[in-house]
Write an enzyme that holds these catalytic residues in place. Structure first.
Site, PDB file in Angstrom:
ATOM      1  N   GLU A   1     -52.088  61.354   7.060  1.00  0.00           N
ATOM      2  CA  GLU A   1     -51.572  60.184   8.427  1.00  0.00           C
ATOM      3  C   GLU A   1     -51.069  58.944   7.490  1.00  0.00           C
ATOM      4  OE1 GLU A   1     -52.715  59.498  12.177  1.00  0.00           O
ATOM      5  OE2 GLU A   1     -51.171  58.470  12.758  1.00  0.00           O
TER       6      GLU A   1
ATOM      7  N   ASP B   1     -59.413  55.931  14.304  1.00  0.00           N
ATOM      8  CA  ASP B   1     -59.184  57.136  15.252  1.00  0.00           C
ATOM      9  C   ASP B   1     -59.179  58.686  14.569  1.00  0.00           C
ATOM     10  OD1 ASP B   1     -57.425  55.857  15.725  1.00  0.00           O
ATOM     11  OD2 ASP B   1     -55.535  55.964  15.734  1.00  0.00           O
TER      12      ASP B   1
ATOM     13  N   GLU C   1     -59.745  45.662  18.424  1.00  0.00           N
ATOM     14  CA  GLU C   1     -58.661  46.283  17.942  1.00  0.00           C
ATOM     15  C   GLU C   1     -57.768  45.545  16.288  1.00  0.00           C
ATOM     16  OE1 GLU C   1     -57.912  49.064  18.637  1.00  0.00           O
ATOM     17  OE2 GLU C   1     -57.792  47.958  20.904  1.00  0.00           O
ATOM     18  N   HIS C   2     -57.064  46.205  16.089  1.00  0.00           N
ATOM     19  CA  HIS C   2     -56.630  45.520  14.542  1.00  0.00           C
ATOM     20  C   HIS C   2     -57.605  45.487  13.955  1.00  0.00           C
ATOM     21  CE1 HIS C   2     -52.707  46.621  16.225  1.00  0.00           C
ATOM     22  NE2 HIS C   2     -53.437  45.928  17.403  1.00  0.00           N
TER      23      HIS C   2
ATOM     24  N   SER D   1     -53.526  57.898  20.352  1.00  0.00           N
ATOM     25  CA  SER D   1     -54.133  58.530  19.162  1.00  0.00           C
ATOM     26  C   SER D   1     -54.285  60.391  19.075  1.00  0.00           C
ATOM     27  CB  SER D   1     -54.991  58.590  18.374  1.00  0.00           C
ATOM     28  OG  SER D   1     -55.356  58.073  17.467  1.00  0.00           O
TER      29      SER D   1
ATOM     30  N   GLY E   1     -50.755  55.475  23.594  1.00  0.00           N
ATOM     31  CA  GLY E   1     -51.988  55.077  22.774  1.00  0.00           C
ATOM     32  C   GLY E   1     -53.132  55.351  22.279  1.00  0.00           C
TER      33      GLY E   1
HETATM   34  C1  GLA Z   1     -53.501  51.938  15.802  1.00  0.00           C
HETATM   35  C2  GLA Z   1     -54.026  52.740  14.957  1.00  0.00           C
HETATM   36  C3  GLA Z   1     -56.050  51.935  14.715  1.00  0.00           C
HETATM   37  C4  GLA Z   1     -55.790  51.390  15.027  1.00  0.00           C
HETATM   38  C5  GLA Z   1     -55.229  50.815  15.981  1.00  0.00           C
HETATM   39  C6  GLA Z   1     -55.520  48.720  16.464  1.00  0.00           C
HETATM   40  O1  GLA Z   1     -54.141  52.596  16.662  1.00  0.00           O
HETATM   41  O2  GLA Z   1     -53.643  54.083  14.623  1.00  0.00           O
HETATM   42  O3  GLA Z   1     -55.748  52.506  12.756  1.00  0.00           O
HETATM   43  O4  GLA Z   1     -55.508  50.122  14.073  1.00  0.00           O
HETATM   44  O5  GLA Z   1     -53.789  50.713  15.761  1.00  0.00           O
HETATM   45  O6  GLA Z   1     -56.713  48.479  16.464  1.00  0.00           O
END
Ligand code: GLA
Length: 384
Positions: A162, A174, A32-33, A126, A124
Site C-alpha cells: 500500500e 491498519d 490517531e495519526h 481500513s 475509515g
Molecule cells: C489512516 C492510515 C493509518 C493511520 C490513520 C490515522 O487510516 O491508513 O495508518 O495513519 O489514518 O491514525
C-alpha cells in the site's frame, strides 16, 4: 463468510480456487495519526472481513494476475511487473510485487484472484488493509513456500504494497491489526519499537457512520505527513537525536511550542499529546477503568478536531450528542475528514443511540447508520 469469494472465483474462472484467506477491517480506539510518527496505536479488528480466493494463472500466462471483486465485477488482467493499474487491483499487484521481493513466488508468477468483502469502502474502517492482508496470505499459500509467512511478515508485505507500491501515505496500524487482531482484545502497538500487547476488550462499542466519504482524505493525509516531517526537521535543531516526532518528551511541550510556527505547532502538540494519551488509555483499559478510558476518547477527539484538523462537522455532531447523552467516550476513528466515529457506552445505556439519531437528523436531515462492534480475529486461512 469466504463463500462469496469462492463462488465468484468458480463462476469467473470456471475452476476451484486453491487457497482462501480472510482478514478484517478495524476501528482504532485511540492513538490517531501517531503510527507514522512512531507512536502507539490501540486498534481492534472488527467482524467485517474481506476474503480472497486464489488459484494458479491460466496455462501459458507468465507474470500475469487476473483479478476480480464482487464490488467491481469484471476481470482485470495485470502484467504486474510492468504496470500498476489505477484501480483497486493495484493493491493486489502491489502485494504480488512485495511477495516476489521476499522470494515468495507463485508458479510462473501468475495467479487468479477473486475478492469479496463486507468491509464498507471509504468509511475509515481500513478496507484496503483487509484486502492486502487477505490477498497476501492467500497468495503466499499458493506459493507453497517452505515456511509460511508469519502474521507480522504478512503485515509488512501488506504495508509495503500500500505504502511503497500504491503510494498511499498510510502508517503501519491498519495492516498490523488486520494481521494480529484477536477476538475480545485490543492491540497496543508501538509503531517505532514494534512492541505489541494484547489487552482484553469486551466493552460495548458503537460505530456511527457519518455517511460522508471525503476524497480529501488521502490528500489531507499526505499534507499532514509532510507537515510532521517538517516538524521533525525543525525540532532536530533542538534535539539532534530526534528520529520520531512521537518521541519528543511530553514535559518539553513548552519548548516545542516555542520552536514551531503554526500550523506545525498544533500538529506537533496533537501527536505528542496523543502519544501520551494512547499509552495512558492502554493502562486504564488493562485496569478496566472504562470511565477514565472514555474520557481520554473525548480528549483525543478534541485534539483531532482542533489541533490536527482532521474531523468533520458530521463527526463533531455525533461526538457532541454522545457526550450530552452521557456516553462514556466518543471520537472519530481512522484518518478522519469524514468516515466513522466510535462511541463507548455502558451495557445498559438506552439513551445514546436515539440522542445521536435525533441530533444528526436535526442537523443533516437523515439518520446515520449505527452498529455495535466486537473485537474480532485477525487474518486466517479459510477452508475451501
Ligand atoms: C489512516 C492510515 C493509518 C493511520 C490513520 C490515522 O487510516 O491508513 O495508518 O495513519 O489514518 O491514525
Amino acid at each position: 463468510m469466504p463463500r462469496p469469494a469462492i463462488d465468484l472465483f468458480r463462476k469467473t474462472f470456471g475452476t476451484t480456487p486453491r487457497s482462501v484467506a480472510s482478514a478484517p477491517g478495524r476501528v482504532n480506539l485511540i492513538g490517531e495519526h501517531t503510527d507514522y510518527n512512531g507512536g502507539p496505536v490501540l486498534p481492534i479488528a472488527i467482524a467485517e472481513r474481506t476474503s480472497a480466493a486464489v488459484g494458479p494463472g491460466a496455462s501459458g500466462d507468465e507474470n500475469v494476475l487476473e483479478v476480480i471483486s464482487s464490488e467491481y465485477p469484471s476481470v482485470v488482467r495485470i502484467k504486474w511487473q510492468e504496470e500498476l493499474p489505477k484501480s483497486w487491483s493495484a493493491y493486489v499487484a502491489g502485494v504480488m510485487r512485495e511477495l516476489w521481493a521476499l522470494e515468495v513466488m507463485v508458479p510462473r508468477g501468475s495467479a487468479r484472484v477473486a475478492v469479496a468483502s463486507d468491509v464498507p469502502i471509504g468509511a475509515g474502517l481500513s478496507s484496503s488493509a483487509a484486502l492486502t492482508v487477505s490477498v497476501a496470505r492467500a497468495l503466499s499459500q499458493l506459493a507453497a513456500n517452505e515456511k509460511p509467512l508469519t502474521p507480522r511478515q504478512l503485515a509488512g508485505v501488506a504495508y509495503r504494497a500500500e505504502h511503497d507500491q500504491v503510494g498511499v501515505g498510510c502508517g503501519t496500524m491498519d495492516q498490523t491489526i488486520a494481521a494480529l487482531g484477536q477476538k475480545d482484545h485490543a492491540l497496543l502497538f508501538e509503531c517505532a519499537s514494534l512492541e505489541t500487547q494484547q489487552i482484553p476488550f469486551r466493552a460495548r462499542l458503537l460505530l456511527v457512520d457519518s455517511g460522508t466519504r471525503h476524497d480529501l482524505r488521502s490528500s489531507e493525509l499526505a499534507k499532514r505527513r509532510a507537515e510532521c516531517d517538517e516538524v521533525v526537521r525543525r525540532l532536530k535543531v533542538e534535539l539532534p537525536e530526534l528520529v520520531w516526532l512521537a518521541s519528543w518528551p511530553v514535559e518539553w511541550l513548552p519548548r516545542l511550542k516555542r520552536a514551531l510556527p503554526e500550523p506545525l505547532r498544533s500538529r506537533a502538540v496533537h501527536v505528542v499529546g496523543e502519544t501520551a494519551r494512547a499509552r495512558f488509555a492502554a493502562q486504564l483499559l488493562k485496569q478496566r477503568k472504562l470511565k477514565q478510558f472514555g474520557q481520554l476518547l473525548y480528549e483525543s477527539h478534541e485534539s483531532c478536531r482542533r489541533l490536527y484538523e482532521c474531523s468533520s462537522p458530521e463527526l463533531d455532531t455525533i461526538v457532541a450528542a454522545a457526550k450530552r447523552a452521557g456516553a462514556l467516550g466518543a471520537r472519530l476513528t481512522g484518518a478522519g475528514w469524514g468516515g466513522a466515529a466510535i462511541v463507548l457506552v455502558n451495557k445498559t445505556d438506552r439513551r445514546t443511540i436515539p440522542a445521536i439519531e435525533r441530533a444528526f437528523q436535526r442537523a443533516y436531515g437523515r439518520t446515520p447508520a449505527i452498529s455495535e462492534v466486537h473485537a474480532s480475529a485477525g487474518v486466517r486461512t479459510e477452508r475451501l
